[in-house]
Design a protein around this motif. Structure first.
Motif, PDB file in Angstrom:
ATOM      1  N   SER B  69     -14.110 -50.749 -84.292  1.00 55.16           N
ATOM      2  CA  SER B  69     -14.090 -50.090 -82.990  1.00 55.16           C
ATOM      3  C   SER B  69     -15.513 -49.680 -82.635  1.00 55.16           C
ATOM      4  O   SER B  69     -16.423 -49.809 -83.450  1.00 55.16           O
ATOM      5  N   LEU B  70     -15.679 -49.174 -81.417  1.00 57.11           N
ATOM      6  CA  LEU B  70     -16.944 -48.546 -81.054  1.00 57.11           C
ATOM      7  C   LEU B  70     -17.038 -47.218 -81.802  1.00 57.11           C
ATOM      8  O   LEU B  70     -16.014 -46.666 -82.216  1.00 57.11           O
ATOM      9  N   THR B  71     -18.222 -46.669 -81.931  1.00 57.67           N
ATOM     10  CA  THR B  71     -18.308 -45.293 -82.403  1.00 57.67           C
ATOM     11  C   THR B  71     -17.922 -44.402 -81.219  1.00 57.67           C
ATOM     12  O   THR B  71     -18.039 -44.823 -80.060  1.00 57.67           O
ATOM     13  N   PRO B  72     -17.469 -43.173 -81.485  1.00 56.08           N
ATOM     14  CA  PRO B  72     -17.138 -42.283 -80.359  1.00 56.08           C
ATOM     15  C   PRO B  72     -18.347 -42.091 -79.441  1.00 56.08           C
ATOM     16  O   PRO B  72     -18.189 -41.993 -78.225  1.00 56.08           O
ATOM     17  N   GLU B  73     -19.547 -42.079 -80.025  1.00 56.03           N
ATOM     18  CA  GLU B  73     -20.757 -41.903 -79.207  1.00 56.03           C
ATOM     19  C   GLU B  73     -20.894 -43.073 -78.233  1.00 56.03           C
ATOM     20  O   GLU B  73     -21.200 -42.882 -77.057  1.00 56.03           O
ATOM     21  N   GLU B  74     -20.684 -44.294 -78.746  1.00 57.37           N
ATOM     22  CA  GLU B  74     -20.775 -45.466 -77.871  1.00 57.37           C
ATOM     23  C   GLU B  74     -19.684 -45.422 -76.809  1.00 57.37           C
ATOM     24  O   GLU B  74     -19.918 -45.715 -75.640  1.00 57.37           O
ATOM     25  N   ALA B  75     -18.478 -45.054 -77.254  1.00 53.82           N
ATOM     26  CA  ALA B  75     -17.341 -45.039 -76.331  1.00 53.82           C
ATOM     27  C   ALA B  75     -17.601 -44.067 -75.180  1.00 53.82           C
ATOM     28  O   ALA B  75     -17.274 -44.345 -74.029  1.00 53.82           O
ATOM     29  N   LEU B  76     -18.215 -42.936 -75.520  1.00 55.01           N
ATOM     30  CA  LEU B  76     -18.402 -41.884 -74.523  1.00 55.01           C
ATOM     31  C   LEU B  76     -19.755 -41.976 -73.823  1.00 55.01           C
ATOM     32  O   LEU B  76     -20.051 -41.169 -72.936  1.00 55.01           O
ATOM     33  N   SER B  77     -20.565 -42.974 -74.223  1.00 56.93           N
ATOM     34  CA  SER B  77     -21.955 -43.007 -73.737  1.00 56.93           C
ATOM     35  C   SER B  77     -22.050 -43.100 -72.217  1.00 56.93           C
ATOM     36  O   SER B  77     -22.976 -42.577 -71.625  1.00 56.93           O
ATOM     37  N   GLY B  78     -21.098 -43.754 -71.587  1.00 54.96           N
ATOM     38  CA  GLY B  78     -21.182 -43.904 -70.133  1.00 54.96           C
ATOM     39  C   GLY B  78     -20.338 -42.898 -69.371  1.00 54.96           C
ATOM     40  O   GLY B  78     -20.252 -42.955 -68.144  1.00 54.96           O
ATOM     41  N   ALA B  79     -19.724 -41.969 -70.099  1.00 62.14           N
ATOM     42  CA  ALA B  79     -18.786 -41.051 -69.446  1.00 62.14           C
ATOM     43  C   ALA B  79     -19.520 -40.086 -68.525  1.00 62.14           C
ATOM     44  O   ALA B  79     -20.537 -39.512 -68.911  1.00 62.14           O
ATOM     45  N   PRO B  80     -19.025 -39.872 -67.324  1.00 56.33           N
ATOM     46  CA  PRO B  80     -19.629 -38.878 -66.442  1.00 56.33           C
ATOM     47  C   PRO B  80     -19.611 -37.488 -67.066  1.00 56.33           C
ATOM     48  O   PRO B  80     -20.506 -36.692 -66.827  1.00 56.33           O
TER      49      PRO B  80
ATOM     50  N   CYS C  37      -8.525 -52.800 -82.463  1.00 52.88           N
ATOM     51  CA  CYS C  37      -8.645 -51.412 -82.907  1.00 52.88           C
ATOM     52  C   CYS C  37      -7.452 -51.009 -83.768  1.00 52.88           C
ATOM     53  O   CYS C  37      -6.332 -51.470 -83.549  1.00 52.88           O
ATOM     54  N   ALA C  38      -7.721 -50.100 -84.709  1.00 50.23           N
ATOM     55  CA  ALA C  38      -6.665 -49.606 -85.588  1.00 50.23           C
ATOM     56  C   ALA C  38      -5.694 -48.719 -84.813  1.00 50.23           C
ATOM     57  O   ALA C  38      -5.986 -48.283 -83.695  1.00 50.23           O
ATOM     58  N   THR C  39      -4.536 -48.471 -85.419  1.00 54.56           N
ATOM     59  CA  THR C  39      -3.458 -47.750 -84.729  1.00 54.56           C
ATOM     60  C   THR C  39      -3.000 -46.529 -85.518  1.00 54.56           C
ATOM     61  O   THR C  39      -1.870 -46.085 -85.374  1.00 54.56           O
ATOM     62  N   VAL C  40      -3.875 -45.995 -86.360  1.00 57.42           N
ATOM     63  CA  VAL C  40      -3.468 -44.883 -87.231  1.00 57.42           C
ATOM     64  C   VAL C  40      -3.125 -43.649 -86.395  1.00 57.42           C
ATOM     65  O   VAL C  40      -3.899 -43.253 -85.518  1.00 57.42           O
ATOM     66  N   PHE C  41      -1.967 -43.050 -86.679  1.00 57.54           N
ATOM     67  CA  PHE C  41      -1.541 -41.857 -85.948  1.00 57.54           C
ATOM     68  C   PHE C  41      -2.376 -40.667 -86.408  1.00 57.54           C
ATOM     69  O   PHE C  41      -2.632 -40.487 -87.583  1.00 57.54           O
ATOM     70  N   GLY C  42      -2.824 -39.861 -85.421  1.00 63.54           N
ATOM     71  CA  GLY C  42      -3.510 -38.619 -85.769  1.00 63.54           C
ATOM     72  C   GLY C  42      -4.981 -38.772 -86.115  1.00 63.54           C
ATOM     73  O   GLY C  42      -5.579 -37.864 -86.677  1.00 63.54           O
ATOM     74  N   ALA C  43      -5.590 -39.925 -85.789  1.00 60.29           N
ATOM     75  CA  ALA C  43      -7.024 -40.097 -86.072  1.00 60.29           C
ATOM     76  C   ALA C  43      -7.846 -39.208 -85.136  1.00 60.29           C
ATOM     77  O   ALA C  43      -7.367 -38.763 -84.094  1.00 60.29           O
ATOM     78  N   PRO C  45     -10.234 -38.035 -82.222  1.00 62.50           N
ATOM     79  CA  PRO C  45     -10.201 -38.615 -80.869  1.00 62.50           C
ATOM     80  C   PRO C  45     -11.272 -39.678 -80.645  1.00 62.50           C
ATOM     81  O   PRO C  45     -12.402 -39.541 -81.109  1.00 62.50           O
ATOM     82  N   ASN C  46     -10.854 -40.720 -79.944  1.00 56.78           N
ATOM     83  CA  ASN C  46     -11.750 -41.802 -79.522  1.00 56.78           C
ATOM     84  C   ASN C  46     -12.507 -42.451 -80.672  1.00 56.78           C
ATOM     85  O   ASN C  46     -13.658 -42.853 -80.529  1.00 56.78           O
ATOM     86  N   THR C  47     -11.850 -42.553 -81.819  1.00 56.35           N
ATOM     87  CA  THR C  47     -12.436 -43.290 -82.944  1.00 56.35           C
ATOM     88  C   THR C  47     -11.779 -44.657 -83.095  1.00 56.35           C
ATOM     89  O   THR C  47     -12.244 -45.482 -83.859  1.00 56.35           O
ATOM     90  N   GLN C  48     -10.688 -44.889 -82.391  1.00 55.36           N
ATOM     91  CA  GLN C  48     -10.004 -46.179 -82.471  1.00 55.36           C
ATOM     92  C   GLN C  48      -9.986 -46.805 -81.074  1.00 55.36           C
ATOM     93  O   GLN C  48      -8.921 -47.080 -80.517  1.00 55.36           O
ATOM     94  N   VAL C  49     -11.178 -46.962 -80.524  1.00 54.39           N
ATOM     95  CA  VAL C  49     -11.302 -47.498 -79.165  1.00 54.39           C
ATOM     96  C   VAL C  49     -12.437 -48.523 -79.120  1.00 54.39           C
ATOM     97  O   VAL C  49     -13.356 -48.477 -79.928  1.00 54.39           O
ATOM     98  N   LEU C 163      -8.898 -33.485 -70.877  1.00 58.24           N
ATOM     99  CA  LEU C 163      -9.705 -34.232 -71.838  1.00 58.24           C
ATOM    100  C   LEU C 163      -8.880 -35.416 -72.327  1.00 58.24           C
ATOM    101  O   LEU C 163      -7.720 -35.266 -72.699  1.00 58.24           O
ATOM    102  N   LEU C 164      -9.507 -36.592 -72.327  1.00 57.71           N
ATOM    103  CA  LEU C 164      -8.749 -37.798 -72.633  1.00 57.71           C
ATOM    104  C   LEU C 164      -9.186 -38.447 -73.940  1.00 57.71           C
ATOM    105  O   LEU C 164     -10.367 -38.602 -74.208  1.00 57.71           O
ATOM    106  N   ASP C 165      -8.195 -38.797 -74.696  1.00 55.70           N
ATOM    107  CA  ASP C 165      -8.381 -39.502 -75.967  1.00 55.70           C
ATOM    108  C   ASP C 165      -7.622 -40.822 -75.839  1.00 55.70           C
ATOM    109  O   ASP C 165      -6.417 -40.821 -75.587  1.00 55.70           O
ATOM    110  N   TYR C 166      -8.328 -41.924 -76.013  1.00 54.72           N
ATOM    111  CA  TYR C 166      -7.704 -43.236 -75.790  1.00 54.72           C
ATOM    112  C   TYR C 166      -7.300 -43.951 -77.084  1.00 54.72           C
ATOM    113  O   TYR C 166      -7.073 -45.149 -77.075  1.00 54.72           O
ATOM    114  N   ASN C 167      -7.216 -43.203 -78.188  1.00 55.57           N
ATOM    115  CA  ASN C 167      -6.781 -43.861 -79.425  1.00 55.57           C
ATOM    116  C   ASN C 167      -5.425 -44.530 -79.269  1.00 55.57           C
ATOM    117  O   ASN C 167      -5.165 -45.579 -79.840  1.00 55.57           O
TER     118      ASN C 167
END
Lengths: 499, 96, 502
Positions: B69-80, C37-43, C45-49, C163-167
């Motif tokens: 996956s992307l890192t959370p930093e990468e994922a959020l990098s473009g977020a307003p 992306c992985a589908t682990v429950f409870g990861a 936020p935004n680490t499986q995106v 606040l949005l988490d897209y996992n």
């Protein structure tokens, strides 16, 4: 040096006659010199380009095997994402966005050592035929700076014609590679749908979009085609087959015995006299080269334009829904009192230009319940009829030819806010997108009445992209001989002096 | 055929806060464009099958394998806006 | 605020219910539906995106083969036909938890259709089978999750921002939609519950989903409408969302029937709307009513090619289908030699699968059943969770049964072990060790306690010596008290009687 062909540049780099860094620097200097007038680029990544170039030079010094275009600079249409480099698609709504990933085409270019100079201007989200719909101002045609360079990939075609880059990547949804090539005297190819990965190409109309090579010669286009083409698991619509032998075909220079069809419906009324004149001369050149010329009819092509202006807006209304101010890009009106919905509405109003809004609204209408069958559904049926027309034609001939665009480059502002007049630019290019097969535009001279380039379109069946290059290569050689050199030699220098 | 109200409704569906002048302008243009594109109906008979995909591909799948996956930093990098490693967005009006 | 409800018997006297159930199941694939992306429950936020499930410009979906396979398995298990050719479609609507602002789903070409599921419900006349017809089983993708900040905590209304988490976005979802189910009469709530329970058992036996209602991997939307008895006119239906337990399915349907009936009795119309079920109060409330019907503008997903399952592949999958739960039940009922009623109670409590597993691990079927239907079900009920989610595994129960059989635990101690396991103190052996719950079988310690008891209640001891064995009870009680219940009562009795010459 910058007026050479990409294949010549690559050979010079490979032979150690010039470093990629020097070659890249020469192009960056040219951009610095002329792009104020042309405005082909939205972003120049000098640092990134030079770093890539130095990497190629290091690899060469180590004696590593270089790809056929290693070290040669390229201009990338701003609709392709490149990691860390601003990608706007010519829209305000993406201003400042730096993608966290590379398009497959970009990955392939990088792996091949092709140096990416920067991102080129385009009609917003590739919607247009003049590059006037860019939120960042129009691009000017190097042949006449008061005229349009075609669209949507006007930045890519202008960068070639202005010698800012020897290679460029375009995308073609209804003619956005071919029509700009035609009006700038360059070569542009729309490969077979699925021939080049769409992963990382910001979608306008998913079932029509196709990325392809732009260059000043047929061989250069073929070399680039080979690098960017091929199967990609990240694009489910990608064809799982080898790239057709385009480079070999480009070098054949022989069309003897080839059956070439002239499409009756693509010509005549609505086409500029000089365009038709150069086209008819080209037909005779082909006949002279030993090709068999056959007139064919594609009776449903007249429905291609209306079908396109239903399908493309419909798909775009959905594809562009993601630009909503939540996860990336522009956000307008977030004052902590407004709701997410209100902020979306305000952002999309402020961030999209008039043509994009027009198409989104049109597409929303065409897909809405009660109208789907009459509009989107009917357009999909027309698609079937056009495919049938092509099948019937290709049962008789190996390739089809037509003028690429009905006119030469028109004046900037001339057709602004007359959408229907603007849409007619794509009348000859759209059938190919609807059917998914492939086509090329090559220069076939200057129109006598205005001295501007005219393009000739070659159309081949799906996965027979090599036929385009075979015919294009042979015609190009014949023209160069007749003209005493490439058409581009006649382009203005843009710097006042003689180039 | 296409009224101002129609355009306003479409704009609402498409989440675009069109100005009144834009609605007027678009209503007129859409009328003309739709008049031109409606021609597709002339040949779209019941006997013609629609084409949704230009090439006859089918069954393109990938194996059920995890890719990075992307890192959370990468994922959020473009977020307003972001907060607590999440995308921060204005209040959502909707169902509860 | 709360709406009028008609007494349930009256509802049934006047009206006939028609049910409809939509169940969403999250598949337990390793990777998401359209990306890796992985589908682990409870990861976190935004680490499986990735660009695909975040809907980033330029990204394209690519289909997970196992998700297709799992969906076909579900279809086959539900007696469906499998499409020979079908497509994905885009369902267009804007919502911040849906990154592309369209959901990739299926529209008029579901991959499985026209099936049925037979469910058994205990009626006044014994067990009765109701056939629930399945309209379609189709594939789609899940949405992200939002946290609503500020204002009233966690509630969408009055929140300042979200606040949005897209996992979770892009996890494969299968939607199973029933046709309208008429003729269930007063059993409608039970049929609905039995359907979801049976479906859950099937999905678990297929191994395609975790089917945990409280984690949202199985979600149910329950529709019901009423028509005046004998009128033959179908009533307006309401759709209740948020029904997150088997018990809630039953309660939500019952509550909606009572609410509809009260409205109809008052000459009011039932509004076609989305309702939300509240576990605490057991009633539904109206969702935000939509001014206009949603126009989803479905069209074939151009980024994905059609799916045409090879009939040979479908037959291969059919051959791997496990025994149907209803068949398993009939077989077990015979093997375990139990009555309809007992079987029904197990099914109702949703414990059949775990009882089976417990027995498979070597436990006696009667013992296994009594633990799951009795103590563990009671504890789950107290906590308001499903039995299988209370934290006790079949292996735990099998071990407890074993320890009791070996005489290492008394029934009373075993219940304490269950408490410990539920409290998260570890597996049964851990709980026995840390709580010190071993049976006191050391005769010396017991004899000492017995001597003390005899001394403290000499009168009772005398009675026992005189042959009145009933009087032993008081003495045994004293011993048990002294050993804090860790002695085996039978053993104490034996030693006591011996001590007193009996």
């Amino acid at each position: 040096m910058i007026t050479q062909n990409a294949s010549e540049m690559a050979a010079a780099v490979a032979a150690g006659e010039i470093t990629s860094e020097a070659l890249t620097q020469a192009h960056l200097s040219r951009i610095a010199e002329v792009d104020e007038k042309v405005h082909a680029f939205l972003h120049v990544d000098a640092e990134g380009a030079l770093a890539q170039a130095r990497a190629v030079d290091v690899a060469r010094a180590k004696g590593e095997k270089l790809s056929p275009l290693a070290g040669v600079p390229l201009a990338l249409k701003d609709v392709m994402v490149q990691k860390g480099v601003p990608t706007t698609c010519g829209s305000k709504i993406l201003e400042g966005w730096r993608p966290p990933y590379d398009a497959t085409v970009v990955t392939k270019l990088k792996n091949a050592g092709v140096v990416i100079l920067g991102k080129t201007n385009m009609d917003e989200f590739a919607m247009g035929s003049s590059t006037e719909n860019s939120a960042y101002g129009p691009t000017h045609n190097p042949w006449d700076l008061t005229r349009i360079p075609g669209g949507s990939g006007g930045g890519s075609s202008a960068s070639l014609a202005a010698f800012e880059a020897p290679l460029a990547i375009g995308t073609d949804t209804g003619g956005s590679i071919r029509q700009p090539a035609a009006v700038t005297g360059t070569v542009g190819v729309k490969p077979t749908y699925g021939g080049v990965s769409r992963y990382g190409l910001v979608a306008f109309s998913s079932s029509l979009d196709q990325a392809g090579p732009c260059a000043r010669t047929v061989l250069d286009a073929a070399l680039l085609h080979e690098i960017i083409g091929g199967h990609d698991i990240y694009d489910s619509t990608s064809i799982d087959a080898p790239v057709p032998p385009v480079v070999t075909a480009a070098k054949m220079r022989n069309v003897k015995g080839l059956r070439i069809g002239v499409v009756r419906e693509l010509g005549g009324e609505g086409y500029q006299a000089g365009v038709l004149q150069r086209f008819n001369e080209s037909v005779e050149v082909l006949r002279g080269l030993g090709a068999e010329i056959i007139e064919v009819s594609c009776p449903h092509f007249e429905y291609a334009l209306p079908a396109y202006y239903l399908i493309a807006p419909s798909e775009c209304s959905s594809n562009l829904a993601r630009f909503d101010a939540m996860r990336f890009g522009l956000r307008v009106g977030d004052d902590r009192a407004r709701s997410a919905e209100e902020v979306m509405n305000l952002t999309r109003e402020a961030g999209f230009g008039p043509e994009v809004k027009r198409r989104i609204i049109l597409g929303t209408y065409a897909l809405s319940s009660g109208y789907y069958d009459a509009y989107y559904g009917s357009a999909q049926k027309v698609r079937t009829l056009i495919i049938n027309d092509f099948n019937a034609a290709f049962a008789q001939v190996d390739v089809l030819i037509s003028p690429t665009s009905p006119t030469t480059a028109f004046k900037i502002g001339e057709k602004a806010d007359d959408p229907l007049a603007m849409y007619l630019n794509d009348i000859a290019t759209i059938p190919v997108n609807l059917a998914g097969n492939c086509a090329m535009s090559i220069p076939c001279g200057l129109a006598p009445e205005d001295g501007l380039p005219v393009g000739l379109q070659i159309i081949a069946p799906a996965m027979a992209d090599d036929r385009l290059y075979r015919v294009g290569g042979a015609l190009e050689a014949a023209f160069n001989e007749a003209w005493g050199g490439p058409l581009m030699n006649k382009a203005p220098s843009l710097t006042g002096g003689v180039r | 055929m296409i009224s101002r109200d129609d355009v306003a409704h479409l704009a609402q569906l498409a989440r675009i806060e069109l100005e009144a002048s834009e609605i007027d302008h678009l209503a007129g243009q859409l009328e003309v464009i739709l008049g031109a594109v409606a021609r597709v109906q002339e040949v779209a008979g019941a006997d013609v099958a629609p084409t949704s995909h230009p090439l006859p591909l089918k069954n393109v799948f990938r194996p059920d394998v995890i890719r990075p996956s992307l890192t959370p930093e990468e994922a959020l990098s473009g977020a307003p806006a972001s907060e607590e490693q999440r995308f921060r967005v204005p209040q959502i009006l909707g169902e509860e | 605020m709360s709406e009028a409800m008609l007494d349930y018997d009256e509802v049934i006297a006047k009206y006939e219910p028609t049910l409809g159930l939509e169940v969403h199941v999250e598949l337990n694939t390793n990777s998401k539906m359209f990306c890796g992306c992985a589908t682990v429950f409870g990861a976190e936020p935004n680490t499986q995106v990735c660009p695909v499930c975040l809907g980033m410009p330029g990204s394209l979906p690519f289909v997970n083969e196992r998700a297709i396979e799992s969906t076909i398995l579900i279809g086959l298990a539900l007696n469906c036909e499998i499409a020979t050719w079908c497509r994905f479609a885009r369902k267009n609507y804007f919502y911040p938890d849906m990154p592309k602002n369209f959901q990739i789903s299926q529209y008029d070409e579901p991959i499985c259709f026209n099936g049925y599921l037979d469910v058994e419900v205990e009626t006044d006349d014994g067990m009765r089978t109701f056939r629930v017809e399945i309209e379609r089983v189709h594939m789609e993708e899940d949405t992200g999750k939002s946290l609503h900040m500020g204002g009233a905590t966690g509630r969408i209304h009055g929140a300042d921002y979200s606040l949005l988490d897209y996992n979770r976005a892009g996890i494969p979802l299968v939607e199973i939609v029933t046709k309208m189910v008429p003729g269930t009469e007063k059993y409608a709530p039970l049929v609905a519950k039995a359907y979801v329970a049976e479906l859950r058992d099937i999905l678990r036996s297929l191994g395609v989903s975790d089917v945990k209602m409280e984690q949202g991997s199985l979600r149910c939307d329950a529709n019901v409408s009423l028509s005046p008895r004998g009128s033959g006119v179908l009533g307006t239906r309401s759709e209740t969302k948020n029904v997150n337990s088997l018990r809630s399915v039953e309660r939500a349907i019952r509550s909606e029937m009572q609410r509809h009936a009260a409205r109809l009795d008052d000459g009011l119309k039932v509004v076609q709307e989305t309702r939300h079920f509240h576990e605490d109060s057991g009633i539904t409330t109206s969702g935000r009513s939509k001014e206009t019907a949603e126009d989803y503008r479905y069209f074939p997903e151009p980024d994905l090619v059609p799916i045409a399952p090879d009939p040979a592949w479908v037959e291969e999958l059919r051959a791997t289908l496990p025994e149907r739960p209803s068949v398993v039940r009939a077989r077990l009922q015979k093997e375990w030699n139990i009555a309809d009623k007992e079987m029904a109670s197990m099914v109702n409590a949703g414990v059949l699968a775990v009882v089976m597993e417990t027995v498979a691990l070597g436990a006696d079927s009667t013992k296994a059943r009594s633990w799951w239907v009795g103590e563990i079900a009671r504890q789950a009920n107290e906590r308001g969770v499903e039995v299988i989610d209370v934290g006790v595994t079949p292996a735990d129960v099998a071990r407890i049964v074993e320890l009791v059989a070996m005489g290492e635990l008394t029934d009373k101690l075993a219940r304490q072990v269950v408490d410990g396991v539920i409290a998260g103190e570890g597996r049964p052996d851990d709980v026995v060790a840390t709580r010190g719950l071993k049976v006191v079988s050391d005769d010396g310690a017991l004899l000492l306690a017995i001597a003390t008891a005899i001394a403290s209640d000499a009168a009772a001891a005398e009675k026992v010596r005189g042959g009145n064995l009933n009087a032993a009870g008081a003495l045994i009680g004293l011993v048990m008290k002294a050993t804090q219940g860790q002695a085996d009562a039978a053993k104490v009795r034996e030693l006591l009687l011996k001590e007193l010459g009996q």
